[in-house]
Design a protein around this motif. Structure first.
Motif, mmCIF file in Angstrom:
data_model
loop_
_atom_site.group_PDB
_atom_site.id
_atom_site.type_symbol
_atom_site.label_atom_id
_atom_site.label_comp_id
_atom_site.label_asym_id
_atom_site.label_seq_id
_atom_site.Cartn_x
_atom_site.Cartn_y
_atom_site.Cartn_z
ATOM 1 N N VAL A 1 -0.893 -13.929 0.309
ATOM 2 C CA VAL A 1 -0.740 -13.822 -1.142
ATOM 3 C C VAL A 1 0.740 -13.592 -1.462
ATOM 4 C CG1 VAL A 1 -3.069 -12.914 -1.505
ATOM 5 C CG2 VAL A 1 -1.161 -11.321 -1.119
ATOM 6 N N SER A 2 1.080 -13.526 -2.764
ATOM 7 C CA SER A 2 2.470 -13.276 -3.159
ATOM 8 C C SER A 2 2.808 -11.791 -3.047
ATOM 9 C CB SER A 2 2.695 -13.743 -4.590
ATOM 10 O OG SER A 2 2.010 -12.896 -5.495
ATOM 11 N N GLN A 3 4.108 -11.523 -3.015
ATOM 12 C CA GLN A 3 4.572 -10.140 -2.934
ATOM 13 C C GLN A 3 4.203 -9.369 -4.207
ATOM 14 O OE1 GLN A 3 8.682 -9.961 -1.870
ATOM 15 N NE2 GLN A 3 8.746 -7.727 -1.747
ATOM 16 N N THR A 4 4.212 -10.070 -5.356
ATOM 17 C CA THR A 4 3.826 -9.446 -6.626
ATOM 18 C C THR A 4 2.370 -9.006 -6.594
ATOM 19 O OG1 THR A 4 5.398 -10.839 -7.808
ATOM 20 C CG2 THR A 4 3.674 -9.781 -9.125
ATOM 21 N N THR A 5 1.521 -9.863 -6.006
ATOM 22 C CA THR A 5 0.096 -9.522 -5.902
ATOM 23 C C THR A 5 -0.090 -8.280 -5.055
ATOM 24 O OG1 THR A 5 -0.563 -11.820 -6.171
ATOM 25 C CG2 THR A 5 -2.162 -10.356 -5.123
ATOM 26 N N VAL A 6 0.655 -8.191 -3.947
ATOM 27 C CA VAL A 6 0.578 -7.005 -3.077
ATOM 28 C C VAL A 6 0.933 -5.754 -3.873
ATOM 29 C CG1 VAL A 6 1.623 -5.833 -1.111
ATOM 30 C CG2 VAL A 6 1.040 -8.259 -0.947
ATOM 31 N N SER A 7 2.033 -5.823 -4.625
ATOM 32 C CA SER A 7 2.483 -4.665 -5.399
ATOM 33 C C SER A 7 1.441 -4.244 -6.421
ATOM 34 C CB SER A 7 3.792 -5.008 -6.106
ATOM 35 O OG SER A 7 4.197 -3.948 -6.946
ATOM 36 N N MET A 8 0.860 -5.221 -7.143
ATOM 37 C CA MET A 8 -0.110 -4.900 -8.197
ATOM 38 C C MET A 8 -1.408 -4.357 -7.622
ATOM 39 S SD MET A 8 0.548 -8.034 -10.872
ATOM 40 C CE MET A 8 -0.421 -7.297 -12.173
ATOM 41 N N SER B 1 -9.792 -11.272 -7.345
ATOM 42 C CA SER B 1 -11.125 -11.336 -6.732
ATOM 43 C C SER B 1 -11.247 -10.228 -5.691
ATOM 44 C CB SER B 1 -11.335 -12.696 -6.055
ATOM 45 O OG SER B 1 -10.464 -12.831 -4.941
ATOM 46 N N LYS B 2 -12.490 -9.880 -5.377
ATOM 47 C CA LYS B 2 -12.729 -8.851 -4.373
ATOM 48 C C LYS B 2 -12.141 -9.257 -3.028
ATOM 49 C CE LYS B 2 -16.946 -6.873 -6.383
ATOM 50 N NZ LYS B 2 -18.395 -6.601 -6.173
ATOM 51 N N ASP B 3 -12.188 -10.559 -2.750
ATOM 52 C CA ASP B 3 -11.653 -11.064 -1.485
ATOM 53 C C ASP B 3 -10.150 -10.806 -1.378
ATOM 54 O OD1 ASP B 3 -11.708 -12.718 0.983
ATOM 55 O OD2 ASP B 3 -10.490 -14.072 -0.251
ATOM 56 N N VAL B 4 -9.406 -11.083 -2.466
ATOM 57 C CA VAL B 4 -7.953 -10.878 -2.460
ATOM 58 C C VAL B 4 -7.627 -9.401 -2.283
ATOM 59 C CG1 VAL B 4 -5.869 -10.957 -3.897
ATOM 60 C CG2 VAL B 4 -7.398 -12.922 -3.810
ATOM 61 N N ILE B 5 -8.335 -8.553 -3.034
ATOM 62 C CA ILE B 5 -8.089 -7.109 -2.933
ATOM 63 C C ILE B 5 -8.338 -6.621 -1.507
ATOM 64 C CG2 ILE B 5 -8.887 -4.837 -3.701
ATOM 65 C CD1 ILE B 5 -9.519 -6.161 -6.432
ATOM 66 N N GLN B 6 -9.455 -7.098 -0.903
ATOM 67 C CA GLN B 6 -9.802 -6.663 0.451
ATOM 68 C C GLN B 6 -8.759 -7.140 1.461
ATOM 69 O OE1 GLN B 6 -13.742 -7.751 1.667
ATOM 70 N NE2 GLN B 6 -13.627 -6.618 3.600
ATOM 71 N N ARG B 7 -8.275 -8.391 1.305
ATOM 72 C CA ARG B 7 -7.292 -8.945 2.243
ATOM 73 C C ARG B 7 -5.981 -8.148 2.197
ATOM 74 N NH1 ARG B 7 -8.063 -14.313 0.199
ATOM 75 N NH2 ARG B 7 -5.807 -14.485 -0.008
ATOM 76 N N VAL B 8 -5.556 -7.813 0.964
ATOM 77 C CA VAL B 8 -4.304 -7.060 0.805
ATOM 78 C C VAL B 8 -4.429 -5.669 1.403
ATOM 79 C CG1 VAL B 8 -2.737 -6.004 -0.875
ATOM 80 C CG2 VAL B 8 -3.527 -8.352 -1.218
#
Length: 365
Positions: free
Chosen positions: A17-24, A35-42
């Protein structure tokens, strides 16, 4: 060999994912839908890599490094605006913000702001006038923890740092100018001369002293506003109105005056307008003086004779005192913290313009 520190870029790469997504995601800022998948991956990537969010400074710590507090009696007089300009210009140069407490000469407001200092947690406090006497013990106690600087009347003894103003000297300089021109029957208009506003009385006393030494003390009329004016919330034109209204009274009561002095420029502006409305010529029929050399005094249609005592420089100096104190506390060179009291004073000067001249030969009736 030391292990390389894990960054948010590493987490972003692992999670795809993007660095911004990680921060948020890691800061729990879900104003953008993930999505739950993105949150779980991060979260999984951060845990596997051992990534920790950088520690944020608290609001208190942030304010401590960047904030100065300035106590101001009113913002209707350009004198205080000039002081504030000097304070802010120096503060901004040093990376500080300024929180202005406009007390409006109210004891209740001044006390409220003093009690707010602990929550504001400033690095320093600047009083743009003398503190009210009832709060001097509180201020001297607070100054042991927070650097204080007071732009004050020299005759008030305070155990805090000060940029001083000898109001008695200002009054004497005004008197000498008029005496040199030959004026003998003069009036001095002032705001209420109360114990709380002792600096006003000092300026009047200096003026009177010079005339008394010339054997003319009995020919000076002191006209001060009623004390009730200081009890009201400061009006935008209150000092101007004092000059205007009291000049009208003087013209009714005294017919031999050749000069009228205002305690400050704002009062002098009121004096000028009252004289113009009464068909007096300035300086032909009446000379007028002010004090502070504020912005409007030098305008061609005004051209007010006044006293320069370097107001903006005083604001900058007060800020410099605070900065010196902060550096002293941050960089100790001994086990015992040094105690230093700064006192700065500028020599006032007359600025002779178009509102003063030799007295008329015959009083206007």
């Amino acid at each position: 060999m030391s292990r390389k520190k894990v960054t948010s870029s590493d987490v972003a790469e692992r999670a795809g994912v993007s660095q911004t997504t990680v921060s948020m995601v890691l800061n729990k800022k879900y104003n953008v839908s993930f999505s739950k998948d993105v949150i779980q991956r991060v979260e999984t990537a951060a845990k596997e890599l051992g990534y920790e969010l950088p520690k944020r400074r608290s609001c208190r710590e942030s304010r401590k490094e960047k904030l100065l507090v300035a106590f101001c009696p009113n913002l209707t007089n350009p004198y205080y605006v000039m002081l504030l300009q000097g304070i802010e210009s120096r503060a901004i140069e040093q990376g500080y913000g300024v929180f202005v407490c406009n007390t409006q000469r109210s004891l209740e407001l001044e006390e409220r702001y003093l009690k707010m200092l602990s929550s504001l947690n400033p690095q320093g406090v600047i009083y743009m006038c003398n503190p009210s006497r009832v709060f001097l013990p509180m201020i001297e106690e607070l100054s042991q923890k927070i650097p204080f600087a007071v732009i004050n009347n020299q005759n008030e003894r305070l155990d805090v740092d000060a940029v001083e103003l000898d109001n008695s000297k200002l009054g004497r300089i005004m008197a000498r100018h008029l005496l040199k021109l030959g004026h003998r029957d003069v009036a001095y208009i002032a705001p209420p001369l109360t114990v709380r506003q002792k600096q006003r009385s000092k300026r009047v006393e200096g003026f009177l002293k010079e005339f008394r030494e010339a054997g003319l003390g009995e020919r000076v009329v002191i006209k001060a506003a009623n004390e009730s004016i200081d009890e009201d919330v400061t009006g935008i034109d209150s000092e101007y109105r004092i000059g205007y209204d009291l000049t009208g009274e003087l013209l009714q009561e005294h017919h031999d005056l050749t000069a009228i002095v205002g305690l400050n420029d704002m009062i002098a502006f009121g004096i000028l307008d009252a004289l113009y409305d009464a068909k007096y010529k300035v300086p032909g029929d009446m000379s007028v003086m002010g004090c502070d050399n504020t912005l409007f005094t030098k305008m061609r249609k005004v051209s007010l004779t006044t006293i320069e005592h370097f107001v903006i420089y005083k604001g900058r100096d007060a800020c410099d005192i605070i900065m010196k104190k902060i550096k002293t506390r941050d960089k100790k060179y001994a086990d015992i913290e040094p105690v230093s009291i700064y006192h700065i004073e500028y020599e006032p000067r007359i600025v002779s313009r178009g509102t003063t001249s030799y007295p008329r030969t015959k009083a206007k009736k």
